[in-house]
Design an enzyme around this catalytic site. Structure first.
Site, mmCIF file in Angstrom:
data_model
loop_
_atom_site.group_PDB
_atom_site.id
_atom_site.type_symbol
_atom_site.label_atom_id
_atom_site.label_comp_id
_atom_site.label_asym_id
_atom_site.label_seq_id
_atom_site.Cartn_x
_atom_site.Cartn_y
_atom_site.Cartn_z
ATOM 1 N N ASP A 27 52.541 17.946 -11.855
ATOM 2 C CA ASP A 27 52.789 16.876 -10.873
ATOM 3 C C ASP A 27 51.878 15.673 -11.166
ATOM 4 O O ASP A 27 51.022 15.334 -10.376
ATOM 5 C CB ASP A 27 52.564 17.399 -9.439
ATOM 6 C CG ASP A 27 51.151 17.912 -9.181
ATOM 7 O OD1 ASP A 27 50.457 18.322 -10.146
ATOM 8 O OD2 ASP A 27 50.720 17.889 -8.010
ATOM 9 N N HIS A 42 40.220 20.370 -12.858
ATOM 10 C CA HIS A 42 41.183 21.345 -12.336
ATOM 11 C C HIS A 42 42.199 21.763 -13.406
ATOM 12 O O HIS A 42 42.157 22.860 -13.929
ATOM 13 C CB HIS A 42 41.917 20.763 -11.121
ATOM 14 C CG HIS A 42 41.053 20.498 -9.937
ATOM 15 N ND1 HIS A 42 40.259 21.454 -9.363
ATOM 16 C CD2 HIS A 42 40.855 19.371 -9.201
ATOM 17 C CE1 HIS A 42 39.612 20.944 -8.329
ATOM 18 N NE2 HIS A 42 39.954 19.678 -8.207
HETATM 19 O O1 RIB Z 1 43.684 21.328 -6.148
HETATM 20 C C1 RIB Z 1 43.743 20.696 -7.382
HETATM 21 C C2 RIB Z 1 45.169 20.594 -7.869
HETATM 22 O O2 RIB Z 1 45.915 19.797 -6.942
HETATM 23 C C3 RIB Z 1 45.335 19.932 -9.206
HETATM 24 O O3 RIB Z 1 46.418 20.507 -9.874
HETATM 25 C C4 RIB Z 1 45.640 18.502 -8.844
HETATM 26 O O4 RIB Z 1 46.335 17.825 -9.860
HETATM 27 C C5 RIB Z 1 46.478 18.679 -7.603
HETATM 28 O O5 RIB Z 1 47.803 18.921 -7.953
HETATM 29 CA CA CA Z 2 48.200 19.023 -10.745
#
Ligand code: RIB
Ligand code: CA
Length: 326
Positions: free
Chosen positions: A11, A250
């Site tokens: 996303d 992340h």
């Molecule tokens: O919580 C972090 C996640 O949420 C990551 O994938 C960031 O891109 C959002 O989608």
């Molecule tokens: Ca993400």
């Protein structure tokens, strides 16, 4: 050298963009496709961003547009204060949405169908690397449950399992990707494919400091400059919300797990996701060492959850991958 055939479900998203660059530059990853999903921005914007990123970094990799909304809940609003108004840190993008203008290819199939067809064409070989809400994966499972046995593995960025007291980042109980479609996530954790969750427990301890990002900008050529530019709004958000002069890693942590699982410690056991109530989106694992019966877990497959990592090793890997490709 072992090659990983990957479908990247994403996303984009600033950290999604950084993780795409990491995959494209890593010599052991072959990207078979990129599937978009709502999350950090609307599906229109995340798909446009995927087209832009593919056109710039992976022009031969097709994009398939995915789900606009969660299975049951309402779609969340975009997050301009985290990912910028355009979802990729407000870097300049070509106008419009024409894939050709981005130098990219939009596959006519919906993302979940693209996933099914690609997995069936490469039985036992495909890794699903999912770093947004799990909706596309859940739709693929619903349409063709047998793919669970044909996928090599699933690696997700998602969840918070209470290790080191890590609880959530969008509520006191939930991580964003799971919170945004908890029903899908519960199906994905319950499928009989081998899954590893790289959650906040490790991603919030993997931090690219301001100094790290500056060094990347100065040493890693156009890629380093891109990471710097795309991460400005995201960096400001970390500074203002948490007083952190850096950014959490992340989505790139899921890539790191795929290519260097030895950098991570995992714990086995079935996982459930709460789909209602004030703790909606909470991920709870029953560790395989826990002797008590727990019927809501015991009928489900054991999955892996990352509980620790060589955090410096992950940061070194990202940097070395970009430098080696430059
Ligand atoms: O919580 C972090 C996640 O949420 C990551 O994938 C960031 O891109 C959002 O989608
Ligand atoms: Ca993400």
């Amino acid at each position: 050298m072992s090659m990983h055939k990957v479908i990247y479900d994403t996303d984009p998203g600033v950290d999604d963009a950084m993780a795409l660059l990491f995959q494209v530059r890593h010599p052991e990853i072959e990207l078979l496709g990129i599937t978009s999903v709502f999350g950090n921005a609307t599906i229109e914007d995340t798909t446009r961003n995927a087209l832009f990123l593919a056109g710039r970094f992976a022009p031969h990799v097709p994009i398939a547009r995915g789900a606009a909304t969660p299975l049951v809940r309402e779609a969340p609003g975009p997050l301009p204060f985290i990912h910028g108004n355009n979802g990729v840190g407000d870097i300049e993008l070509p106008a419009g949405t024409d894939p050709a203008a981005f130098g990219a290819t939009l596959d006519p199939r919906p993302a979940h169908r693209f996933i099914i067809d690609t997995v069936r064409a490469n039985p036992g070989e495909v890794t699903l690397l999912a770093v947004g809400p799990m909706t596309n994966l859940a739709l693929a499972l619903a349409e063709d449950p047998e793919i669970a046995k044909l996928v090599k593995q699933v690696v997700i960025m998602g969840g918070a399992f209470g290790i080191h007291g890590t609880l959530g980042n969008v509520s006191p109980a939930a991580e964003a990707n799971i919170f945004n479609d908890p029903h899908a996530a519960d199906l994905v954790f319950g499928a009989t494919w081998p899954l590893t969750a790289v959650g906040l427990d490790v991603t919030q301890l993997t931090i690219m400091s301001a100094g790290y990002l500056k060094a990347l900008r100065d040493e890693a050529g156009a890629d380093g400059q891109f990471v710097w530019e795309v991460s400005r709004v995201y960096h400001d958000f970390h500074l203002s919300s948490e007083g952190l002069d850096g950014i959490y890693v992340h989505d790139s942590s899921a890539v790191a797990f795929l290519v260097r699982p030895d950098l991570y410690t995992v714990r086995g056991g079935p996982v459930r996701v709460l789909t209602e109530g004030i703790a909606i989106g909470q991920t709870i694992q029953k560790p395989s060492t826990m002797p008590v019966p727990a019927p809501e877990w015991d009928t489900r497959p054991s999955q892996s959850v990352c509980i620790a990592a060589d955090y410096a090793g992950v940061l070194d890997l990202y940097r070395a991958t970009l430098l080696a490709a430059g």
